[in-house]
Design a protein around this motif. Structure first.
Motif, PDB file in Angstrom:
ATOM      1  N   LEU A 184       0.412  -0.993   0.226  1.00  0.00           N
ATOM      2  CA  LEU A 184      -0.090   0.028  -0.049  1.00  0.00           C
ATOM      3  C   LEU A 184       0.611   1.221  -0.007  1.00  0.00           C
ATOM      4  O   LEU A 184       0.139   2.568  -0.307  1.00  0.00           O
ATOM      5  N   ILE A 185       1.986   1.300   0.184  1.00  0.00           N
ATOM      6  CA  ILE A 185       2.843   2.522   0.547  1.00  0.00           C
ATOM      7  C   ILE A 185       2.830   2.270  -0.733  1.00  0.00           C
ATOM      8  O   ILE A 185       3.120   4.056  -1.527  1.00  0.00           O
ATOM      9  N   ASP A 186       3.521   2.010  -2.068  1.00  0.00           N
ATOM     10  CA  ASP A 186       3.791   2.235  -2.948  1.00  0.00           C
ATOM     11  C   ASP A 186       2.659   2.418  -3.715  1.00  0.00           C
ATOM     12  O   ASP A 186       2.198   3.416  -4.868  1.00  0.00           O
ATOM     13  N   TYR A 187       1.075   1.945  -3.499  1.00  0.00           N
ATOM     14  CA  TYR A 187      -0.128   2.369  -3.474  1.00  0.00           C
ATOM     15  C   TYR A 187      -0.384   3.827  -3.675  1.00  0.00           C
ATOM     16  O   TYR A 187      -0.846   4.470  -4.555  1.00  0.00           O
ATOM     17  N   TYR A 188       0.055   4.552  -2.694  1.00  0.00           N
ATOM     18  CA  TYR A 188      -0.713   5.805  -2.405  1.00  0.00           C
ATOM     19  C   TYR A 188       0.630   6.712  -2.639  1.00  0.00           C
ATOM     20  O   TYR A 188       0.702   7.629  -3.032  1.00  0.00           O
ATOM     21  N   LYS A 189       1.802   6.251  -2.938  1.00  0.00           N
ATOM     22  CA  LYS A 189       3.182   6.840  -3.468  1.00  0.00           C
ATOM     23  C   LYS A 189       2.155   7.241  -4.702  1.00  0.00           C
ATOM     24  O   LYS A 189       2.947   7.883  -4.676  1.00  0.00           O
ATOM     25  N   LYS A 190       1.980   6.450  -5.842  1.00  0.00           N
ATOM     26  CA  LYS A 190       1.257   6.506  -7.525  1.00  0.00           C
ATOM     27  C   LYS A 190       0.443   7.837  -7.030  1.00  0.00           C
ATOM     28  O   LYS A 190       0.283   8.250  -7.821  1.00  0.00           O
ATOM     29  N   LYS A 191      -0.794   7.937  -6.057  1.00  0.00           N
ATOM     30  CA  LYS A 191      -1.146   8.597  -6.124  1.00  0.00           C
ATOM     31  C   LYS A 191      -0.956  10.022  -5.247  1.00  0.00           C
ATOM     32  O   LYS A 191      -1.991  11.039  -5.645  1.00  0.00           O
ATOM     33  N   GLY A 192       0.079  10.074  -5.167  1.00  0.00           N
ATOM     34  CA  GLY A 192       0.884  11.500  -4.276  1.00  0.00           C
ATOM     35  C   GLY A 192       0.391  11.776  -3.728  1.00  0.00           C
ATOM     36  O   GLY A 192       0.252  13.472  -3.238  1.00  0.00           O
ATOM     37  N   VAL A 193       0.083  10.946  -2.860  1.00  0.00           N
ATOM     38  CA  VAL A 193      -0.672  11.161  -1.479  1.00  0.00           C
ATOM     39  C   VAL A 193       0.298  10.477  -0.304  1.00  0.00           C
ATOM     40  O   VAL A 193      -1.053  11.208   1.213  1.00  0.00           O
ATOM     41  N   LEU A 194       1.864  10.053  -0.079  1.00  0.00           N
ATOM     42  CA  LEU A 194       1.974   9.811   1.191  1.00  0.00           C
ATOM     43  C   LEU A 194       2.701  10.661   1.520  1.00  0.00           C
ATOM     44  O   LEU A 194       3.838  11.293   0.767  1.00  0.00           O
ATOM     45  N   LYS A 195       2.624  10.434   3.041  1.00  0.00           N
ATOM     46  CA  LYS A 195       3.747  10.933   3.859  1.00  0.00           C
ATOM     47  C   LYS A 195       4.613   9.664   3.964  1.00  0.00           C
ATOM     48  O   LYS A 195       3.885   9.266   5.424  1.00  0.00           O
ATOM     49  N   ALA A 196       6.362  10.093   4.177  1.00  0.00           N
ATOM     50  CA  ALA A 196       6.819   9.386   5.199  1.00  0.00           C
ATOM     51  C   ALA A 196       8.081  10.014   6.511  1.00  0.00           C
ATOM     52  O   ALA A 196       7.771  10.513   6.238  1.00  0.00           O
ATOM     53  N   ILE A 197       7.097   9.404   7.172  1.00  0.00           N
ATOM     54  CA  ILE A 197       8.084   9.519   8.959  1.00  0.00           C
ATOM     55  C   ILE A 197       8.828   9.116   9.517  1.00  0.00           C
ATOM     56  O   ILE A 197       8.673   7.630   9.171  1.00  0.00           O
ATOM     57  N   ASN A 198       9.504   9.232   9.571  1.00  0.00           N
ATOM     58  CA  ASN A 198      10.857   8.681  11.059  1.00  0.00           C
ATOM     59  C   ASN A 198      10.214   8.123  12.400  1.00  0.00           C
ATOM     60  O   ASN A 198       9.744   9.779  12.697  1.00  0.00           O
ATOM     61  N   GLY A 199       9.509   7.742  12.002  1.00  0.00           N
ATOM     62  CA  GLY A 199       8.857   6.828  13.410  1.00  0.00           C
ATOM     63  C   GLY A 199       9.882   6.189  14.667  1.00  0.00           C
ATOM     64  O   GLY A 199       9.579   6.166  15.395  1.00  0.00           O
TER      65      GLY A 199
END
Ligand code: AP5
Length: 215
Positions: A184-199
């Motif tokens: 799903l990370i790729d799925y939302y990245k392709k939609k341009g809505v993904l934000k990655a955060i260092n947890g």
């Protein structure tokens, strides 16, 4: 016209989704909808749903899509979700993600936040997690323990450990996550809505980045 925020938390078991979703819910005044909490409540009540999902959860598998979709669709149709909502633990696979899109608010603005943490880190966090059965507050005996080892600071109730938090089940949950949810990370990245955060930084710093991501 205002857009309605729909925030989706992604990340491995123990990455901190529930912790951050709770902060964001308080900060934004919109509900946190946690699929895991809803299922655990059903198990606790010993409802027909709870009896059906109990074994699956105990073994680290995924509950079937039909059940999950009906649960989530019903929840997001409640009036308190009309100004936006936060999803913690849903969607969990591509089918759930696609189905979610069919019921999102017409003027919704989707943000998917991926909380990143290594496998070593999440295994340690889950080993240390303790929950309050009364108020739901989550502690960690390694990172932010309660003042009294076994009791909730807020209401004095004896803390418990989730029955899917044993080392063996955690490994299974991580395997399930990698197979079903990681794509799903790729799925939302392709939609341009993904934000990655260092947890893997202090909780307040993670919260700071989450708040910046949803501005
Ligand atoms: P669910 O409840 O969603 O579990 P999960 O995804 O495995 O996530 P966790 O709740 O374990 O972790 P978290 O990321 O929320 O971490 P937390 O904030 O608590 O699902 C449980 C089960 O239900 C599934 O296995 C499945 O069977 C079923 N299910 C649920 N949704 C489903 C769906 N959509 N489809 C099918 N089945 C579904 O933090 C962990 C610990 O770390 C805590 O002790 C916390 O205090 C600590 N911590 C948090 N942040 C930090 C930090 N920055 N530094 C140090 N410690 C931290």
């Amino acid at each position: 016209m205002n857009s309605i925020p729909v925030v989706i938390f992604l990340g491995a078991p123990g990455a901190g989704k529930g912790t951050q979703a709770a902060y964001l819910s308080r900060a934004k005044g919109i509900p946190k909808i946690s699929s895991g909490d809803m299922l655990r409540a059903a198990v606790h009540e010993d409802s027909p749903l709870g009896r059906r999902v109990h074994e699956i959860m105990k073994n680290g598998g995924l509950v079937d899509d039909e059940t999950m979709l009906s649960l989530i669709k019903d929840r997001i149709s409640k009036p308190d979700s009309s100004d936006g909502f936060i999803l913690d633990g849903f969607p969990r696979n591509r089918h759930q993600a696609e189905e979610l899109e069919t019921v999102l608010p017409l003027h919704g603005r989707v943000i998917a936040i991926n909380i990143q943490a290594s496998e070593e880190e999440v295994v340690k966090r889950i080993a240390g997690r303790r929950n309050c059965p009364k108020c739901g507050h989550v502690y960690n005996v390694y990172f932010h323990p309660p003042a009294d080892d076994e009791k909730c600071d807020l209401d004095g109730t004896t803390l418990f450990r989730r029955n899917d938090d044993s080392d063996l089940v955690v490994r299974k949950r991580i395997m399930t996550y990698k197979k079903e949810t990681l794509p799903l990370i790729d799925y939302y990245k392709k939609k341009g809505v993904l934000k990655a955060i260092n947890g893997v930084q202090p909780q307040d710093d993670v919260t700071h980045e989450v708040l910046a991501a949803v501005q």
